[in-house]
Design a protein around this motif. Sequence first.
Motif, PDB file in Angstrom:
ATOM      1  N   GLU A   1       6.673  -9.603  -3.729  1.00 13.72           N
ATOM      2  CA  GLU A   1       7.248  -8.324  -3.277  1.00 13.72           C
ATOM      3  C   GLU A   1       6.691  -7.174  -4.100  1.00 13.72           C
ATOM      4  O   GLU A   1       6.145  -7.350  -5.189  1.00 13.72           O
ATOM      5  N   PHE A   2       6.867  -5.960  -3.565  1.00  8.21           N
ATOM      6  CA  PHE A   2       6.538  -4.763  -4.339  1.00  8.21           C
ATOM      7  C   PHE A   2       7.488  -4.666  -5.528  1.00  8.21           C
ATOM      8  O   PHE A   2       8.685  -4.955  -5.404  1.00  8.21           O
ATOM      9  N   VAL A   3       6.987  -4.172  -6.651  1.00  5.12           N
ATOM     10  CA  VAL A   3       7.881  -3.949  -7.783  1.00  5.12           C
ATOM     11  C   VAL A   3       8.860  -2.819  -7.459  1.00  5.12           C
ATOM     12  O   VAL A   3       9.976  -2.792  -7.988  1.00  5.12           O
ATOM     13  N   VAL A   4       8.477  -1.890  -6.599  1.00  2.91           N
ATOM     14  CA  VAL A   4       9.384  -0.821  -6.220  1.00  2.91           C
ATOM     15  C   VAL A   4      10.613  -1.374  -5.509  1.00  2.91           C
ATOM     16  O   VAL A   4      11.674  -0.740  -5.500  1.00  2.91           O
ATOM     17  N   ASP A   5      10.470  -2.557  -4.903  1.00  7.25           N
ATOM     18  CA  ASP A   5      11.600  -3.196  -4.230  1.00  7.25           C
ATOM     19  C   ASP A   5      12.271  -4.251  -5.091  1.00  7.25           C
ATOM     20  O   ASP A   5      13.251  -4.878  -4.665  1.00  7.25           O
ATOM     21  N   ALA A   6      11.741  -4.478  -6.297  1.00 11.42           N
ATOM     22  CA  ALA A   6      12.292  -5.517  -7.160  1.00 11.42           C
ATOM     23  C   ALA A   6      13.630  -5.085  -7.742  1.00 11.42           C
ATOM     24  O   ALA A   6      13.935  -3.894  -7.850  1.00 11.42           O
ATOM     25  N   ALA A   7      14.418  -6.087  -8.132  1.00 12.84           N
ATOM     26  CA  ALA A   7      15.698  -5.792  -8.775  1.00 12.84           C
ATOM     27  C   ALA A   7      15.467  -5.363 -10.217  1.00 12.84           C
ATOM     28  O   ALA A   7      14.580  -5.874 -10.902  1.00 12.84           O
ATOM     29  N   TRP A   8      16.232  -4.416 -10.656  1.00  8.88           N
ATOM     30  CA  TRP A   8      16.175  -3.975 -12.053  1.00  8.88           C
ATOM     31  C   TRP A   8      16.596  -5.141 -12.954  1.00  8.88           C
ATOM     32  O   TRP A   8      17.524  -5.881 -12.619  1.00  8.88           O
ATOM     33  N   PRO A   9      15.926  -5.334 -14.095  1.00 12.02           N
ATOM     34  CA  PRO A   9      16.305  -6.453 -14.967  1.00 12.02           C
ATOM     35  C   PRO A   9      17.716  -6.268 -15.519  1.00 12.02           C
ATOM     36  O   PRO A   9      18.194  -5.139 -15.692  1.00 12.02           O
ATOM     37  N   THR A  10      18.385  -7.376 -15.780  1.00 10.97           N
ATOM     38  CA  THR A  10      19.753  -7.332 -16.298  1.00 10.97           C
ATOM     39  C   THR A  10      19.808  -7.965 -17.676  1.00 10.97           C
ATOM     40  O   THR A  10      19.013  -8.844 -18.012  1.00 10.97           O
ATOM     41  N   ALA A  11      20.755  -7.500 -18.482  1.00 11.22           N
ATOM     42  CA  ALA A  11      20.925  -8.005 -19.847  1.00 11.22           C
ATOM     43  C   ALA A  11      22.243  -8.766 -19.951  1.00 11.22           C
ATOM     44  O   ALA A  11      23.182  -8.505 -19.197  1.00 11.22           O
ATOM     45  N   GLN A  12      22.291  -9.697 -20.927  1.00 11.46           N
ATOM     46  CA  GLN A  12      23.482 -10.515 -21.123  1.00 11.46           C
ATOM     47  C   GLN A  12      24.379  -9.960 -22.227  1.00 11.46           C
ATOM     48  O   GLN A  12      25.374 -10.594 -22.584  1.00 11.46           O
ATOM     49  N   VAL A  13      24.011  -8.811 -22.797  1.00 11.73           N
ATOM     50  CA  VAL A  13      24.789  -8.224 -23.890  1.00 11.73           C
ATOM     51  C   VAL A  13      24.998  -6.744 -23.614  1.00 11.73           C
ATOM     52  O   VAL A  13      24.295  -6.145 -22.804  1.00 11.73           O
ATOM     53  N   ASP A  14      25.990  -6.180 -24.336  1.00  8.94           N
ATOM     54  CA  ASP A  14      26.186  -4.743 -24.195  1.00  8.94           C
ATOM     55  C   ASP A  14      25.470  -4.012 -25.328  1.00  8.94           C
ATOM     56  O   ASP A  14      25.011  -4.612 -26.305  1.00  8.94           O
ATOM     57  N   ARG A  15      25.405  -2.698 -25.194  1.00  7.36           N
ATOM     58  CA  ARG A  15      24.614  -1.899 -26.135  1.00  7.36           C
ATOM     59  C   ARG A  15      25.219  -1.920 -27.539  1.00  7.36           C
ATOM     60  O   ARG A  15      24.486  -1.906 -28.532  1.00  7.36           O
TER      61      ARG A  15
ATOM     62  N   ASP B   1      20.597   2.292 -20.016  1.00 10.81           N
ATOM     63  CA  ASP B   1      21.449   3.437 -20.341  1.00 10.81           C
ATOM     64  C   ASP B   1      20.646   4.731 -20.384  1.00 10.81           C
ATOM     65  O   ASP B   1      21.090   5.777 -19.898  1.00 10.81           O
ATOM     66  N   GLU B   2      19.458   4.667 -20.985  1.00 12.25           N
ATOM     67  CA  GLU B   2      18.654   5.878 -21.134  1.00 12.25           C
ATOM     68  C   GLU B   2      18.105   6.355 -19.794  1.00 12.25           C
ATOM     69  O   GLU B   2      18.037   7.560 -19.530  1.00 12.25           O
ATOM     70  N   TYR B   3      17.707   5.449 -18.929  1.00  7.20           N
ATOM     71  CA  TYR B   3      17.288   5.853 -17.582  1.00  7.20           C
ATOM     72  C   TYR B   3      18.446   6.521 -16.845  1.00  7.20           C
ATOM     73  O   TYR B   3      18.268   7.529 -16.136  1.00  7.20           O
ATOM     74  N   ASP B   4      19.639   5.956 -16.997  1.00  2.00           N
ATOM     75  CA  ASP B   4      20.815   6.559 -16.367  1.00  2.00           C
ATOM     76  C   ASP B   4      21.012   7.997 -16.822  1.00  2.00           C
ATOM     77  O   ASP B   4      21.409   8.865 -16.040  1.00  2.00           O
ATOM     78  N   ASP B   5      20.722   8.256 -18.097  1.00  2.00           N
ATOM     79  CA  ASP B   5      20.908   9.593 -18.671  1.00  2.00           C
ATOM     80  C   ASP B   5      19.669  10.473 -18.529  1.00  2.00           C
ATOM     81  O   ASP B   5      19.650  11.601 -19.034  1.00  2.00           O
ATOM     82  N   LEU B   6      18.626   9.962 -17.881  1.00  2.38           N
ATOM     83  CA  LEU B   6      17.345  10.653 -17.713  1.00  2.38           C
ATOM     84  C   LEU B   6      16.647  10.947 -19.044  1.00  2.38           C
ATOM     85  O   LEU B   6      15.794  11.819 -19.131  1.00  2.38           O
ATOM     86  N   THR B   7      16.984  10.213 -20.077  1.00  4.68           N
ATOM     87  CA  THR B   7      16.271  10.330 -21.357  1.00  4.68           C
ATOM     88  C   THR B   7      15.162   9.281 -21.353  1.00  4.68           C
ATOM     89  O   THR B   7      15.216   8.275 -22.055  1.00  4.68           O
TER      90      THR B   7
END
Length: 885
Positions: free
Chosen positions: A729-743, A664-670
């Motif tokens: 693989e390069f980490v730049v090409d890796a998938a972003w980690p996912t969570a099983q819960v919401d904030r 969420d924070e990356y999405d908001d650039l915080t």
Amino acid sequence: MSDAGYDHAAVERRWQEAWDEANVYRTPDDVEDPTYVLGMYPYPSGKLHMGHVRNYTITDAYARFRRMRGDEVLHPMGWDAFGLPAENAAKERDTNPRDWTFDCIETMRDQMDAMGFGYDWEREITTCTPEYYRWNQWLFSRFHDEGLVERRDAEVNWCPECETVLADEQVEGEAELCWRCDTPVETRELEQWFLQITEYADELLEAIDDLEGWPNSVRQMQRNWIGRQYGTELEFHVDGYGEVEAFTTRVDTIYGATFFALAPDHPISEELAAEDEEIRHFVEHEADPEGDEPNGIETDLTATNPATGEDLPVFVADFVLSDVGTGALMGVPGHDDRDHAFASKMGVDIEPVIAPEPEDWDGETVPDTPDVSEAAYTEDGVLVNSGDYSGLDSETGRDQLTEDIESASKAKQYQLRDWGISRQRYWGTPIPVVHCDDCGPVVVPEEDLPVELPEFINTTGNPLDAAEEWKQTTCPDCGGDATRETDTMDTFVDSSWYFLRYVSPDLDEAPFDLDRANDWMPVDQYVGGIEHAVMHLLYSRFFTKVLADHEGLEHREPFTNLLAQGMVQLEGEKMSKSKGNVVSPQRIVEEYGADTARLFMMQAAQPERDFDWSEEGVRSTYAFLGRLTELVEDVAANGADGPDDAVASYVDAEIDATIAIATDEYDDLTFNKALRETQSLTRTLRQYAEHADPHAETFERGLSAVVRLLAPVAPHVAEELYETLGHDEFVVDAAWPTAQVDRDHVEKRRRLVENTREDVRDIVEVAGIDDPREIEVVVAPEWKYDALEIAIESDADNLIGELMGESHIREQGDAAADYGQDLQAEREALETTLGPDAEHAALESAAWLLEREFDAPVRVRRADEVDDSVLKNAEPGRPAIEIED
């Protein structure tokens, strides 16, 4: 690992070479709709400063994040390469601006590579090359075709130090200083080329409301600069000169007009100055529009007030400006601060015609006249001393007077003026015009573009004036002798459309590929300094609208989201060479590595805020990366084979929590908040490893999450550690980690655990328990969770009565009544919590933290496992706590 920390030089060199070899940052042309991330391109001054590093780390981190989220990302870089500083530097060093500029570009490009910025360098643009500025000239021609270019005499801002014209936006502060060199700006009359941005004033203003992704401060700055005012235009009859038009926003005060004033350069003023020595002396020697006090000289003329028929004395006054309104105004000293000061100085009458509206005003009676002898009353109110209009409120009075006065009509005025682009200097785009004695100014045909700059001549003034061979040419229309225009374009022309050139930087047939621009624009995320809030951003919006109207561009705004980053300071002051407080990015990279610099800056503050550079903070960041490297290398070397128990469950939950919040924070650039979460998870993993033998799957998942969450900001060490964890693989090409819960679930769970730990600490301290034998944590009964939910959702006045309407709650007797009273008292502050089963699971998995802190076993109980004496203290989100000493 080295003794001083991880070997940042070797790590960063290795991965920069690997990225280059794999060309990982290239954006193919066949991408349908990439996420367009852009930092304002720099002027090539020779070295990056910390402001550059912060700006470009923000865009680079966001571009990497979006890429890991699965987006195709366009992240280009170029050079705002024209400008007076390069010309001045070349003169000082007896070289030429082109060589100086390209040397600076080479140095800065190398520094950007050293910082690990992931640019698609195949899209690089440099505005001082003919391949680019040819299209500035083409755009000038197109604007000219559409009637948006004008050449006229005008008073202009002249910097005597830079020997060039400045746009209004380039004159800074009340002292009116040049934005480049801080020299006081003068006024001159010159023939200039203008782009008619005022034709788009209304749209530029009204579309600001739709820029929801822009900071409110920037939007307001643009509104203020455009400065639209609604008012009334009306005519005053001036003896010997006929009807003279004036503009006012306060026609409701017209009965209080006691003088009429003209700008020093108003046509009537100029005629008077030619005939009257005193007026000429005032105009040429005394008039000072920027003076602390208004000044003027009375003429022999009178002006007739169109509302009252009274004759008013006419003054030439230096506070009246020819380019604001009509250059003529009615003076109402009773209700305008500036007019009041002028009237007081010149001995002109001051008459009140607006009174404050009384609190109990009935809308019919006329209030008492205010005293305005010492200060003007400038607010709206009720008209007084205004003939038949007395008793009207100001708004009604304005409407009625505008309707009744024969020459009056509603009007609007702007502070915005047309954009003068002429600059008397060499290092800029030549304006593509030739001057012919027979044909006048003629725009150079497209087939003859670009008009290239000649060789640089080191001379005073404008070097193009000294380029005699280059100046002499033939007229495209008649073939006769002609001379080239020697003014060059304001460099803000270059930056008003450069973001479009990135979509097709090598295109020879047009400034940009229209189909691709329609697919790829607008820029999704734009980042740059607040100092560009007016000039660059306003001009870019103007160009985009013109291109939409006349060239088929489907977008009318260039930037969807805008972030104006704060400054990097040292001990509270902006870094500058003159203050000797500059921190060299190159030194930081050499001593600590690019990742350390990037990570420190992104975690120090939110991107919009200023922050202080701290060597201690840099060293701490470097130490963190070293500890993380050590942790990953240790698990890679020794593995983990602990049980999948409650502790592992807690760590798993924290991994999910960190991913959910950081995303969420990356999405908001915080970024600072995202990085704080990531570092907290790193500490949790280290504590886990120190507490017990970690569960392999949980521990490796946690380390993988940390590495990927850090990758946008610290890409080199993230690549190294991702490989150490066994990934090909390069980490730049890796998938972003996912969570099983919401904030929301994460925050409730964390609040529960932290509140419980705080409560245990308080009990131990207050009770003076030095060595707890056992800690018991009891979850509240289910009926209390139901009661809490009812209390949150209910709007009933009698909450307890509503609670007792539920039989399973009523059955609890006094306990339900007591809890209902507590809920009633705290009603405004109530928050939802996890359910009883989820609270039990969360507390049980976190029990190891209490055991580790207090060196005592912890038991987590359900409500049905304890007696009522303990249970009465248990509430949702706040379990009961029993500590055995």
